[in-house]
Design an enzyme around this catalytic site. Structure first.
Site, mmCIF file in Angstrom:
data_model
loop_
_atom_site.group_PDB
_atom_site.id
_atom_site.type_symbol
_atom_site.label_atom_id
_atom_site.label_comp_id
_atom_site.label_asym_id
_atom_site.label_seq_id
_atom_site.Cartn_x
_atom_site.Cartn_y
_atom_site.Cartn_z
ATOM 1 N N GLY A 24 -12.950 -39.986 9.345
ATOM 2 C CA GLY A 24 -12.348 -41.316 9.496
ATOM 3 C C GLY A 24 -13.267 -42.309 10.182
ATOM 4 O O GLY A 24 -13.119 -43.516 9.992
ATOM 5 N N ALA A 82 -32.441 -65.655 -13.489
ATOM 6 C CA ALA A 82 -32.712 -65.583 -12.052
ATOM 7 C C ALA A 82 -32.936 -66.974 -11.472
ATOM 8 O O ALA A 82 -32.652 -67.223 -10.303
ATOM 9 C CB ALA A 82 -33.914 -64.686 -11.798
HETATM 10 C C1 HXC Z 1 -11.116 -32.436 18.126
HETATM 11 C C2 HXC Z 1 -13.388 -32.201 18.289
HETATM 12 C C3 HXC Z 1 -13.568 -32.821 17.046
HETATM 13 C C4 HXC Z 1 -12.413 -33.243 16.351
HETATM 14 C C5 HXC Z 1 -15.489 -32.293 17.809
HETATM 15 N N1 HXC Z 1 -14.604 -31.898 18.719
HETATM 16 N N2 HXC Z 1 -14.879 -32.864 16.773
HETATM 17 N N3 HXC Z 1 -12.164 -32.015 18.814
HETATM 18 N N4 HXC Z 1 -11.216 -33.045 16.927
HETATM 19 N N5 HXC Z 1 -12.507 -33.874 15.183
HETATM 20 C C6 HXC Z 1 -14.879 -31.215 19.989
HETATM 21 C C7 HXC Z 1 -15.407 -29.811 19.777
HETATM 22 O O1 HXC Z 1 -14.322 -28.924 19.641
HETATM 23 C C8 HXC Z 1 -16.180 -29.583 21.057
HETATM 24 O O2 HXC Z 1 -15.267 -29.278 22.088
HETATM 25 C C9 HXC Z 1 -16.735 -30.958 21.349
HETATM 26 O O3 HXC Z 1 -15.949 -31.898 20.626
HETATM 27 C C10 HXC Z 1 -18.170 -31.117 20.911
HETATM 28 O O4 HXC Z 1 -18.259 -30.672 19.574
HETATM 29 P P1 HXC Z 1 -19.373 -29.644 19.082
HETATM 30 O O5 HXC Z 1 -18.946 -29.167 17.757
HETATM 31 O O6 HXC Z 1 -19.646 -28.640 20.156
HETATM 32 O O7 HXC Z 1 -20.640 -30.616 18.986
HETATM 33 P P2 HXC Z 1 -21.785 -30.625 17.900
HETATM 34 O O8 HXC Z 1 -22.305 -29.252 17.670
HETATM 35 O O9 HXC Z 1 -22.748 -31.667 18.349
HETATM 36 O O10 HXC Z 1 -21.096 -31.103 16.544
HETATM 37 C C11 HXC Z 1 -20.535 -32.379 16.439
HETATM 38 C C12 HXC Z 1 -19.730 -32.517 15.131
HETATM 39 C C13 HXC Z 1 -18.752 -31.324 15.027
HETATM 40 C C14 HXC Z 1 -20.716 -32.476 13.953
HETATM 41 C C15 HXC Z 1 -19.052 -33.857 15.148
HETATM 42 O O11 HXC Z 1 -18.020 -31.242 16.223
HETATM 43 C C16 HXC Z 1 -17.801 -31.465 13.889
HETATM 44 O O12 HXC Z 1 -18.159 -31.189 12.735
HETATM 45 N N6 HXC Z 1 -16.577 -31.861 14.203
HETATM 46 C C17 HXC Z 1 -15.542 -31.953 13.200
HETATM 47 C C18 HXC Z 1 -15.770 -33.075 12.268
HETATM 48 C C19 HXC Z 1 -14.607 -33.269 11.380
HETATM 49 O O13 HXC Z 1 -14.464 -32.531 10.373
HETATM 50 N N7 HXC Z 1 -13.675 -34.169 11.783
HETATM 51 C C20 HXC Z 1 -12.447 -34.416 11.090
HETATM 52 C C21 HXC Z 1 -12.777 -35.278 9.917
HETATM 53 S S1 HXC Z 1 -11.379 -35.634 8.998
HETATM 54 P P3 HXC Z 1 -15.627 -28.221 23.203
HETATM 55 O O14 HXC Z 1 -14.459 -28.266 24.116
HETATM 56 O O15 HXC Z 1 -15.807 -26.938 22.500
HETATM 57 O O16 HXC Z 1 -16.904 -28.695 23.823
HETATM 58 C C22 HXC Z 1 -11.018 -37.190 9.393
HETATM 59 C C23 HXC Z 1 -9.890 -37.703 8.601
HETATM 60 C C24 HXC Z 1 -9.675 -39.186 8.793
HETATM 61 O O17 HXC Z 1 -11.587 -37.810 10.206
HETATM 62 C C25 HXC Z 1 -9.659 -39.843 7.491
HETATM 63 C C26 HXC Z 1 -9.180 -41.246 7.617
HETATM 64 C C27 HXC Z 1 -9.517 -42.022 6.366
#
Ligand code: HXC
Length: 510
Positions: A170, A405
């Site tokens: 999002g 153009a």
């Molecule tokens: C809750 C989240 C989160 C999320 C990350 N965290 N993304 N918590 N919801 N979406 C948390 C992790 O659990 C972790 O917590 C901390 O943030 C840091 O994340 P890491 O994964 O350790 O960091 P990194 O390795 O740098 O990776 C970053 C990242 C990855 C690439 C952003 O976290 C990731 O892929 N997150 C999910 C992305 C995603 O699929 N989001 C949803 C998209 S769907 P802890 O406590 O362990 O440190 C969407 C729909 C909306 O957005 C559509 C609207 C049109």
């Protein structure tokens, strides 16, 4: 009383720590600043006032009841940039990865509502993992509220997005609806779905950088308008950009003191265009020599380099510049160049920024790749954008203005206000050789005859005077006096008012 004040300070200190020192250190370890450090750099010293520092999420699912962190992954507020009000929000990656919850979204929409009501730009700093997965539809609803305000604010206040870390799910669509997106090289990436999902769905193996780094979006996809080497440079450049922008669509452009005389002559411009019409020259040299103090903020410098777009000042007032670049693909208009320039022209028109257009264009790029890619619709975007723009429009044809153009590049016929040509201008349906090969096809076997026909065609059309005789060119000017001519014309057009027929909105060929 002292105890109460101490308690407030302790609560503030806790909130400022976000996800804790360990996560702050990890953020620094990745070469990134924290949300608050970024805001400090972006805003004038001591001008930032934070809102909603103590807001916490309300989710109790998946153990979230036990993990509440003040601020909920985003820092919001307002301050000034070189004295002018700007609203800002910065995702705090140290708190739940900066992910968006219902309350986190409310903090953003509060800022957006205030900015729309009080007419000042919004800058969003992104470093986040998308929707807060634990919150489900409440997070999706939150995004929808943010998106709606992006659209309502579009064309009313400038909106700028800076991508400074991950930006997934999002989080990509809000920036995509703002006026500009800038990225930080190597530490930021944007994609709708990340490498893991890509692997599952399409079986492609790709890194985050290959999928959505600055090397993709500022160069290939044109999603981003520019890229910088690190957080500090990106934020300092955003301060520079804000100085060019009006605060809203009813304000005039800001005026900065300029030490550059409007009478400054540039004799070197008299020899900028080479004698050989097939040789290139750098259009950016002309831009730098004409604008105040050579200060040019280029938009999309690494994408569709055959057209140059950006902001500059004349007599201290912001202008938007669009220029064909003969150094790249001879300055031809293709689909990418047309889209790039059309969006820029529309941005300028939204915000009362006069347009200066420098023309040296051999036409539209022929070929199946372009036609299959929709050149007709993309080229029409630029034509449409120029024709609908009511800001002052001044055009200088430096050399070629061929075919469609010629019409597209802010010609008199689509309501440009002042159209100049240098004596080196060639305004025709096409180049002499191509023209002769069509209209004298039966003589193609006779090279002497054809050479004579080409020379005759050049003599007749490879100059600005045929157009000037019809009033399509207001005046043929000497290159060295271009700056003075432009400043005077801008001054003459200062109070321009032009109406369009009433409509709900137009239907630009998207
Ligand atoms: C809750 C989240 C989160 C999320 C990350 N965290 N993304 N918590 N919801 N979406 C948390 C992790 O659990 C972790 O917590 C901390 O943030 C840091 O994340 P890491 O994964 O350790 O960091 P990194 O390795 O740098 O990776 C970053 C990242 C990855 C690439 C952003 O976290 C990731 O892929 N997150 C999910 C992305 C995603 O699929 N989001 C949803 C998209 S769907 P802890 O406590 O362990 O440190 C969407 C729909 C909306 O957005 C559509 C609207 C049109």
């Amino acid at each position: 009383m002292k105890a109460i004040l101490d308690k407030l300070e302790a609560k503030r200190a806790e909130a400022r720590l976000g996800g804790g020192q360990g996560r702050i250190d990890a953020q620094h370890g990745r070469g990134k600043l924290t949300a608050r450090e970024r805001i400090e750099l972006l805003m004038d010293e001591n001008s930032f006032e934070e809102f909603d520092m103590f807001v916490e999420h309300r989710c109790t699912d998946f153990g979230m009841g036990e993990t509440r962190i003040p601020g909920d992954g985003i820092v919001t507020g307002w301050g000034t940039v070189n004295g002018r009000t700007v609203y800002v929000f910065a995702k705090d990656f140290t708190v739940f990865g900066g992910s968006l919850s219902e309350t986190h979204a409310r903090k953003i929409t509060k800022i957006q509502d205030m900015a729309i009501q009080n007419r000042a730009p919004v800058i969003g700093l992104f470093d986040a993992g998308g929707a807060r997965i634990q919150e489900g539809v409440a997070a999706l609803g939150g995004y929808g509220e943010v998106f709606l305000r992006n659209v309502l604010a579009s064309g009313v206040i400038p909106q700028i997005s800076v991508i400074m870390g991950p930006c997934a799910g999002g989080d990509v669509y809000s920036p995509a609806m703002t006026d500009f997106i800038f990225m930080v090289r190597d530490t930021s990436y944007m994609f709708v779905t990340g490498p893991d999902v890509v692997k599952t769905v399409t079986n492609e193996t790709v890194t985050a950088e290959e999928l959505g780094g600055a090397s993709v979006h500022a160069v290939k996809s044109s999603v981003a308008d520019g890229a910088y080497d690190n957080d500090v440079e990106a934020l300092l450049q955003m301060r520079r950009l804000v100085d060019f922008l009006p605060s809203c669509n009813t304000d005039p452009v800001p005026v900065l003191p300029s030490r550059d005389s409007i009478d400054r002559m540039e004799p070197s411009l008299d020899t900028l265009v080479p004698d050989n019409p097939n040789l290139p020259y750098d259009m950016k040299e002309l831009i730098h020599k004409v604008v105040d103090e050579g200060d040019f903020f280029e938009i999309q410098p690494s994408f569709a380099k055959n057209i140059v777009t950006g902001l500059a000042r004349m007599e201290g007032k912001t202008v938007g510049i669009v220029a064909n670049q003969p150094m790249v693909l001879a300055g031809v208009l293709d689909s990418d160049a047309s889209r790039k320039a059309a969006r820029f022209v529309r941005f300028c028109d939204c915000f009362n920024i006069p347009l200066l257009t420098f023309v040296d264009v051999p036409g539209f790029l022929p070929g199946t790749a372009q036609e299959y890619g929709g050149l007709i619709k993309h080229g029409a975007k630029l034509l449409f954008a120029y024709a609908e723009a009511t800001v002052p429009k001044i055009t200088v044809i430096t050399r070629k203005a061929y075919g469609g153009a010629y019409d597209v590049m802010s010609s008199k016929h689509i309501r440009a206000d002042v159209n100049y040509a240098w004596p080196t201008a060639e305004i025709a349906v096409m180049g002499a050789k191509g023209a002769v090969e069509i209209i004298y096809r039966s003589e193609l076997g006779d090279s002497a005859k054809i050479s004579k026909r080409v020379a005759d065609y050049e003599e007749r059309f490879a100059n600005p005077f045929v157009a000037a005789e019809r009033g399509y060119i207001d005046e043929v000017i000497l290159p060295h006096g271009t700056r003075r001519r432009l400043c005077r014309a801008l001054d003459m057009l200062r109070r321009k008012k032009q109406e369009r027929p009433w409509k709900k909105h137009d239907n630009i060929p998207l």
